[in-house]
Design a protein around this motif. Structure first.
Motif, PDB file in Angstrom:
ATOM      1  N   MET A   1      44.179  28.327 -19.505  1.00 29.19           N
ATOM      2  CA  MET A   1      44.439  28.835 -18.184  1.00 29.19           C
ATOM      3  C   MET A   1      44.652  27.682 -17.189  1.00 29.19           C
ATOM      4  SD  MET A   1      42.439  31.642 -16.065  1.00 29.19           S
ATOM      5  CE  MET A   1      42.443  31.634 -14.332  1.00 29.19           C
ATOM      6  N   GLN A   2      43.867  26.642 -17.336  1.00 32.86           N
ATOM      7  CA  GLN A   2      44.024  25.515 -16.413  1.00 32.86           C
ATOM      8  C   GLN A   2      45.362  24.819 -16.630  1.00 32.86           C
ATOM      9  OE1 GLN A   2      40.451  23.320 -17.209  1.00 32.86           O
ATOM     10  NE2 GLN A   2      39.462  24.132 -15.390  1.00 32.86           N
ATOM     11  N   LEU A   3      45.780  24.752 -17.888  1.00 34.40           N
ATOM     12  CA  LEU A   3      47.086  24.143 -18.171  1.00 34.40           C
ATOM     13  C   LEU A   3      48.197  24.957 -17.516  1.00 34.40           C
ATOM     14  CD1 LEU A   3      48.668  21.972 -19.627  1.00 34.40           C
ATOM     15  CD2 LEU A   3      48.703  23.441 -21.638  1.00 34.40           C
ATOM     16  N   THR A   4      48.089  26.263 -17.571  1.00 36.51           N
ATOM     17  CA  THR A   4      49.077  27.136 -16.939  1.00 36.51           C
ATOM     18  C   THR A   4      49.095  26.929 -15.426  1.00 36.51           C
ATOM     19  OG1 THR A   4      48.686  28.769 -18.669  1.00 36.51           O
ATOM     20  CG2 THR A   4      49.811  29.533 -16.695  1.00 36.51           C
ATOM     21  N   LEU A   5      47.907  26.860 -14.825  1.00 40.30           N
ATOM     22  CA  LEU A   5      47.831  26.622 -13.381  1.00 40.30           C
ATOM     23  C   LEU A   5      48.441  25.275 -12.994  1.00 40.30           C
ATOM     24  CD1 LEU A   5      44.245  27.917 -12.557  1.00 40.30           C
ATOM     25  CD2 LEU A   5      46.411  28.961 -11.910  1.00 40.30           C
ATOM     26  N   THR A   6      48.205  24.261 -13.817  1.00 40.73           N
ATOM     27  CA  THR A   6      48.754  22.941 -13.531  1.00 40.73           C
ATOM     28  C   THR A   6      50.270  22.955 -13.595  1.00 40.73           C
ATOM     29  OG1 THR A   6      46.774  21.925 -14.467  1.00 40.73           O
ATOM     30  CG2 THR A   6      48.703  20.513 -14.219  1.00 40.73           C
ATOM     31  N   ILE A   7      50.818  23.591 -14.618  1.00 35.52           N
ATOM     32  CA  ILE A   7      52.270  23.639 -14.770  1.00 35.52           C
ATOM     33  C   ILE A   7      52.909  24.422 -13.632  1.00 35.52           C
ATOM     34  CG2 ILE A   7      54.128  24.557 -16.222  1.00 35.52           C
ATOM     35  CD1 ILE A   7      52.357  23.850 -18.649  1.00 35.52           C
ATOM     36  N   ILE A   8      52.329  25.573 -13.291  1.00 33.33           N
ATOM     37  CA  ILE A   8      52.888  26.379 -12.200  1.00 33.33           C
ATOM     38  C   ILE A   8      52.802  25.625 -10.873  1.00 33.33           C
ATOM     39  CG2 ILE A   8      52.514  28.466 -10.830  1.00 33.33           C
ATOM     40  CD1 ILE A   8      51.715  29.848 -13.465  1.00 33.33           C
ATOM     41  N   SER A   9      51.680  24.966 -10.615  1.00 32.94           N
ATOM     42  CA  SER A   9      51.530  24.202  -9.373  1.00 32.94           C
ATOM     43  C   SER A   9      52.534  23.057  -9.304  1.00 32.94           C
ATOM     44  CB  SER A   9      50.119  23.644  -9.262  1.00 32.94           C
ATOM     45  OG  SER A   9      49.181  24.670  -9.224  1.00 32.94           O
ATOM     46  N   ALA A  10      52.735  22.372 -10.417  1.00 29.41           N
ATOM     47  CA  ALA A  10      53.695  21.268 -10.438  1.00 29.41           C
ATOM     48  C   ALA A  10      55.116  21.776 -10.217  1.00 29.41           C
ATOM     49  CB  ALA A  10      53.582  20.520 -11.759  1.00 29.41           C
ATOM     50  N   LEU A  11      55.443  22.927 -10.802  1.00 30.82           N
ATOM     51  CA  LEU A  11      56.776  23.496 -10.585  1.00 30.82           C
ATOM     52  C   LEU A  11      56.990  23.889  -9.122  1.00 30.82           C
ATOM     53  CD1 LEU A  11      57.241  25.714 -13.772  1.00 30.82           C
ATOM     54  CD2 LEU A  11      58.520  23.658 -13.144  1.00 30.82           C
ATOM     55  N   ILE A  12      56.001  24.532  -8.526  1.00 32.73           N
ATOM     56  CA  ILE A  12      56.122  24.915  -7.113  1.00 32.73           C
ATOM     57  C   ILE A  12      56.263  23.674  -6.236  1.00 32.73           C
ATOM     58  CG2 ILE A  12      54.864  25.932  -5.175  1.00 32.73           C
ATOM     59  CD1 ILE A  12      53.717  27.957  -7.201  1.00 32.73           C
ATOM     60  N   LEU A  13      55.469  22.653  -6.521  1.00 39.14           N
ATOM     61  CA  LEU A  13      55.565  21.410  -5.755  1.00 39.14           C
ATOM     62  C   LEU A  13      56.939  20.778  -5.928  1.00 39.14           C
ATOM     63  CD1 LEU A  13      54.241  19.253  -3.996  1.00 39.14           C
ATOM     64  CD2 LEU A  13      53.405  18.184  -6.094  1.00 39.14           C
ATOM     65  N   GLY A  14      57.441  20.773  -7.162  1.00 41.83           N
ATOM     66  CA  GLY A  14      58.768  20.214  -7.409  1.00 41.83           C
ATOM     67  C   GLY A  14      59.857  20.944  -6.646  1.00 41.83           C
ATOM     68  N   PHE A  15      59.817  22.276  -6.647  1.00 41.90           N
ATOM     69  CA  PHE A  15      60.800  23.045  -5.888  1.00 41.90           C
ATOM     70  C   PHE A  15      60.657  22.801  -4.384  1.00 41.90           C
ATOM     71  CE2 PHE A  15      61.011  25.981  -9.677  1.00 41.90           C
ATOM     72  CZ  PHE A  15      62.339  25.666  -9.985  1.00 41.90           C
ATOM     73  N   ALA A  16      59.433  22.659  -3.907  1.00 43.91           N
ATOM     74  CA  ALA A  16      59.221  22.415  -2.478  1.00 43.91           C
ATOM     75  C   ALA A  16      59.778  21.052  -2.071  1.00 43.91           C
ATOM     76  CB  ALA A  16      57.740  22.498  -2.153  1.00 43.91           C
ATOM     77  N   ILE A  17      59.596  20.049  -2.909  1.00 50.53           N
ATOM     78  CA  ILE A  17      60.086  18.705  -2.581  1.00 50.53           C
ATOM     79  C   ILE A  17      61.612  18.667  -2.638  1.00 50.53           C
ATOM     80  CG2 ILE A  17      60.170  16.325  -3.437  1.00 50.53           C
ATOM     81  CD1 ILE A  17      57.224  16.595  -4.124  1.00 50.53           C
ATOM     82  N   LEU A  18      62.199  19.386  -3.594  1.00 50.74           N
ATOM     83  CA  LEU A  18      63.652  19.383  -3.742  1.00 50.74           C
ATOM     84  C   LEU A  18      64.355  20.297  -2.742  1.00 50.74           C
ATOM     85  CD1 LEU A  18      63.924  19.369  -7.626  1.00 50.74           C
ATOM     86  CD2 LEU A  18      64.215  17.455  -6.055  1.00 50.74           C
ATOM     87  N   SER A  19      63.604  21.050  -1.967  1.00 53.77           N
ATOM     88  CA  SER A  19      64.185  21.975  -0.988  1.00 53.77           C
ATOM     89  C   SER A  19      64.921  21.190   0.100  1.00 53.77           C
ATOM     90  CB  SER A  19      63.087  22.822  -0.360  1.00 53.77           C
ATOM     91  OG  SER A  19      63.612  23.579   0.711  1.00 53.77           O
ATOM     92  N   PRO A  20      66.131  21.629   0.440  1.00 55.12           N
ATOM     93  CA  PRO A  20      66.864  20.922   1.509  1.00 55.12           C
ATOM     94  C   PRO A  20      66.240  21.163   2.887  1.00 55.12           C
ATOM     95  CG  PRO A  20      68.113  22.821   0.742  1.00 55.12           C
ATOM     96  CD  PRO A  20      66.918  22.682  -0.165  1.00 55.12           C
ATOM     97  N   ASN A  21      65.378  22.155   3.013  1.00 57.64           N
ATOM     98  CA  ASN A  21      64.747  22.456   4.294  1.00 57.64           C
ATOM     99  C   ASN A  21      63.400  21.760   4.460  1.00 57.64           C
ATOM    100  OD1 ASN A  21      66.858  24.189   4.889  1.00 57.64           O
ATOM    101  ND2 ASN A  21      65.853  25.907   3.900  1.00 57.64           N
ATOM    102  N   LEU A  22      63.100  20.795   3.598  1.00 56.14           N
ATOM    103  CA  LEU A  22      61.820  20.093   3.671  1.00 56.14           C
ATOM    104  C   LEU A  22      61.753  19.269   4.951  1.00 56.14           C
ATOM    105  CD1 LEU A  22      59.162  19.386   2.219  1.00 56.14           C
ATOM    106  CD2 LEU A  22      60.350  17.436   1.230  1.00 56.14           C
ATOM    107  N   ASN A  23      60.755  19.540   5.753  1.00 55.17           N
ATOM    108  CA  ASN A  23      60.565  18.835   7.016  1.00 55.17           C
ATOM    109  C   ASN A  23      59.176  18.200   6.981  1.00 55.17           C
ATOM    110  OD1 ASN A  23      60.616  17.891   9.584  1.00 55.17           O
ATOM    111  ND2 ASN A  23      60.393  19.884  10.567  1.00 55.17           N
ATOM    112  N   LEU A  24      59.137  16.884   6.804  1.00 52.65           N
ATOM    113  CA  LEU A  24      57.853  16.200   6.710  1.00 52.65           C
ATOM    114  C   LEU A  24      57.375  15.750   8.089  1.00 52.65           C
ATOM    115  CD1 LEU A  24      58.237  13.955   3.543  1.00 52.65           C
ATOM    116  CD2 LEU A  24      56.884  16.012   3.805  1.00 52.65           C
TER     117      LEU A  24
END
Length: 72
Positions: free
Chosen positions: A1-24
């Protein structure tokens, strides 16, 4: 379960970083750091659990022999 959470979190983070609307800004930078730290913590806990499973597998046969010898 923790491995699944890690993979899903990393994917969401990756999509958020690659988003063209990212405003830091300062707040989003702190949030991003917290997310990365959370993913790192999940990875560390998975590593820690696998170490204990490995240790348990090494000790298990010895314990069974000890229990069998104690019963006699």
């Amino acid at each position: 379960m923790q491995l699944t959470l890690t993979i899903i979190s990393a994917l969401i983070l990756g999509f958020a970083i690659l988003s063209p609307n990212l405003n830091l800004n300062l707040k989003s930078g702190i949030d991003l750091l917290s997310v990365i730290e959370g993913i790192a913590d999940l990875g560390l806990s998975i590593y820690w659990i696998l170490r204990y499973v490995n240790l348990w597998q090494k000790i298990q046969p010895r314990n069974q022999l000890y229990i069998l010898a104690a019963r006699k």
